[in-house]
Design a protein around this motif. Structure first.
Motif, PDB file in Angstrom:
ATOM      1  N   ILE A 284       0.848  -1.184   0.000  1.00  0.00           N
ATOM      2  CA  ILE A 284       0.000   0.000   0.000  1.00  0.00           C
ATOM      3  C   ILE A 284       0.888   1.240   0.000  1.00  0.00           C
ATOM      4  O   ILE A 284       1.806   1.355   0.824  1.00  0.00           O
ATOM      5  N   THR A 285       0.613   2.159  -0.918  1.00  0.00           N
ATOM      6  CA  THR A 285       1.414   3.373  -0.992  1.00  0.00           C
ATOM      7  C   THR A 285       1.158   4.286   0.200  1.00  0.00           C
ATOM      8  O   THR A 285       0.015   4.430   0.652  1.00  0.00           O
ATOM      9  N   LEU A 286       2.213   4.895   0.678  1.00  0.00           N
ATOM     10  CA  LEU A 286       2.112   5.905   1.721  1.00  0.00           C
ATOM     11  C   LEU A 286       1.831   7.282   1.138  1.00  0.00           C
ATOM     12  O   LEU A 286       1.559   8.227   1.875  1.00  0.00           O
ATOM     13  N   LEU A 287       1.920   7.391  -0.173  1.00  0.00           N
ATOM     14  CA  LEU A 287       1.683   8.670  -0.854  1.00  0.00           C
ATOM     15  C   LEU A 287       0.573   8.508  -1.896  1.00  0.00           C
ATOM     16  O   LEU A 287       0.799   8.632  -3.103  1.00  0.00           O
ATOM     17  N   PRO A 288      -0.645   8.231  -1.435  1.00  0.00           N
ATOM     18  CA  PRO A 288      -1.723   7.996  -2.404  1.00  0.00           C
ATOM     19  C   PRO A 288      -2.047   9.217  -3.261  1.00  0.00           C
ATOM     20  O   PRO A 288      -2.574   9.077  -4.358  1.00  0.00           O
ATOM     21  N   GLU A 289      -1.696  10.393  -2.765  1.00  0.00           N
ATOM     22  CA  GLU A 289      -1.957  11.595  -3.552  1.00  0.00           C
ATOM     23  C   GLU A 289      -1.034  11.697  -4.763  1.00  0.00           C
ATOM     24  O   GLU A 289      -1.310  12.448  -5.701  1.00  0.00           O
ATOM     25  N   PHE A 290       0.055  10.929  -4.783  1.00  0.00           N
ATOM     26  CA  PHE A 290       0.991  10.921  -5.908  1.00  0.00           C
ATOM     27  C   PHE A 290       1.011   9.587  -6.657  1.00  0.00           C
ATOM     28  O   PHE A 290       1.206   9.560  -7.865  1.00  0.00           O
ATOM     29  N   ASP A 291       0.883   8.487  -5.932  1.00  0.00           N
ATOM     30  CA  ASP A 291       0.973   7.161  -6.544  1.00  0.00           C
ATOM     31  C   ASP A 291      -0.393   6.701  -7.053  1.00  0.00           C
ATOM     32  O   ASP A 291      -1.208   6.178  -6.303  1.00  0.00           O
ATOM     33  N   ARG A 292      -0.608   6.902  -8.310  1.00  0.00           N
ATOM     34  CA  ARG A 292      -1.843   6.479  -8.971  1.00  0.00           C
ATOM     35  C   ARG A 292      -1.667   5.033  -9.445  1.00  0.00           C
ATOM     36  O   ARG A 292      -0.546   4.506  -9.460  1.00  0.00           O
ATOM     37  N   PRO A 293      -2.747   4.368  -9.839  1.00  0.00           N
ATOM     38  CA  PRO A 293      -2.635   2.981 -10.295  1.00  0.00           C
ATOM     39  C   PRO A 293      -1.546   2.770 -11.360  1.00  0.00           C
ATOM     40  O   PRO A 293      -0.784   1.805 -11.284  1.00  0.00           O
ATOM     41  N   ALA A 294      -1.438   3.670 -12.323  1.00  0.00           N
ATOM     42  CA  ALA A 294      -0.417   3.522 -13.374  1.00  0.00           C
ATOM     43  C   ALA A 294       0.998   3.589 -12.791  1.00  0.00           C
ATOM     44  O   ALA A 294       1.897   2.864 -13.237  1.00  0.00           O
ATOM     45  N   ASP A 295       1.205   4.447 -11.787  1.00  0.00           N
ATOM     46  CA  ASP A 295       2.520   4.543 -11.138  1.00  0.00           C
ATOM     47  C   ASP A 295       2.854   3.240 -10.417  1.00  0.00           C
ATOM     48  O   ASP A 295       3.991   2.759 -10.467  1.00  0.00           O
ATOM     49  N   LEU A 296       1.863   2.677  -9.735  1.00  0.00           N
ATOM     50  CA  LEU A 296       2.078   1.428  -9.009  1.00  0.00           C
ATOM     51  C   LEU A 296       2.281   0.260  -9.969  1.00  0.00           C
ATOM     52  O   LEU A 296       3.097  -0.637  -9.700  1.00  0.00           O
TER      53      LEU A 296
END
Length: 171
Positions: free
Chosen positions: A63-75
């Motif tokens: 789970i990303t700690l930076l959901p405001e930056f890590d979008r599905p495409a980034d993950l």
């Protein structure tokens, strides 16, 4: 609160991902260039040593700690860059949803100043068996074999099969 997978699919953390399953849960963020890549590689070695079990009877969630930056495409790109196989899902969502999971699962530091510093996030993996209500944590920077063996504390299948049942940890 719903989350979104790296494949852009909405899910509920508990009912869709954890309920009645054996899971590895970790926190990370895609822009991390310090410890996260090392922790992801250690966990990838654990994932690979489990052979065909990931996605069948053992599930991995980061789970990303930076959901405001890590979008599905980034993950999705992060998973591809780290050669992540099936049975491992990367998750994002609202900041409130991620924080609720982070705090509820114990991924925080009791010192608020340390906890507020994202570069100091707890480099741990929570290993659990929801059916048996057994949960443990292991440091992600330790030997992957030790991380793998924590599974025996919560998973009767692994415990019955013994240490020799795991595949070799690859470098």
């Amino acid at each position: 609160m719903p989350l979104v997978t790296h494949e852009d699919r909405p899910v509920r953390f508990y009912s869709d991902l954890v309920k009645d399953r054996v899971v590895f849960v970790s926190m990370m963020y895609a822009q991390c260039s310090d410890q996260c890549p090392l922790m992801t590689q250690n966990l990838r070695r654990v994932h690979e040593a489990l052979g065909s079990r990931p996605g069948r009877d053992v599930f991995f969630y980061s789970i990303t700690l930076l959901p405001e930056f890590d979008r599905p495409a980034d993950l999705k790109a992060y998973a591809a860059q780290n050669r992540i196989g099936p049975g491992w899902t990367f998750l994002t969502g609202t900041k409130a949803a991620v924080e609720a999971i982070r705090m509820g699962m114990g991924f925080y530091d009791p010192d608020p100043a340390v906890d507020a510093d994202i570069t100091q996030h707890t480099g741990m993996v929570r290993v659990g068996n929801d059916s048996l209500q057994r949960w443990v944590m292991a440091p992600l920077l330790q030997d992957p074999q030790v991380i793998l063996e924590t599974l025996m504390a919560v998973d009767p299948v692994s415990r019955a099969a013994g240490r020799g049942s795991f595949g070799a940890i690859q470098a």
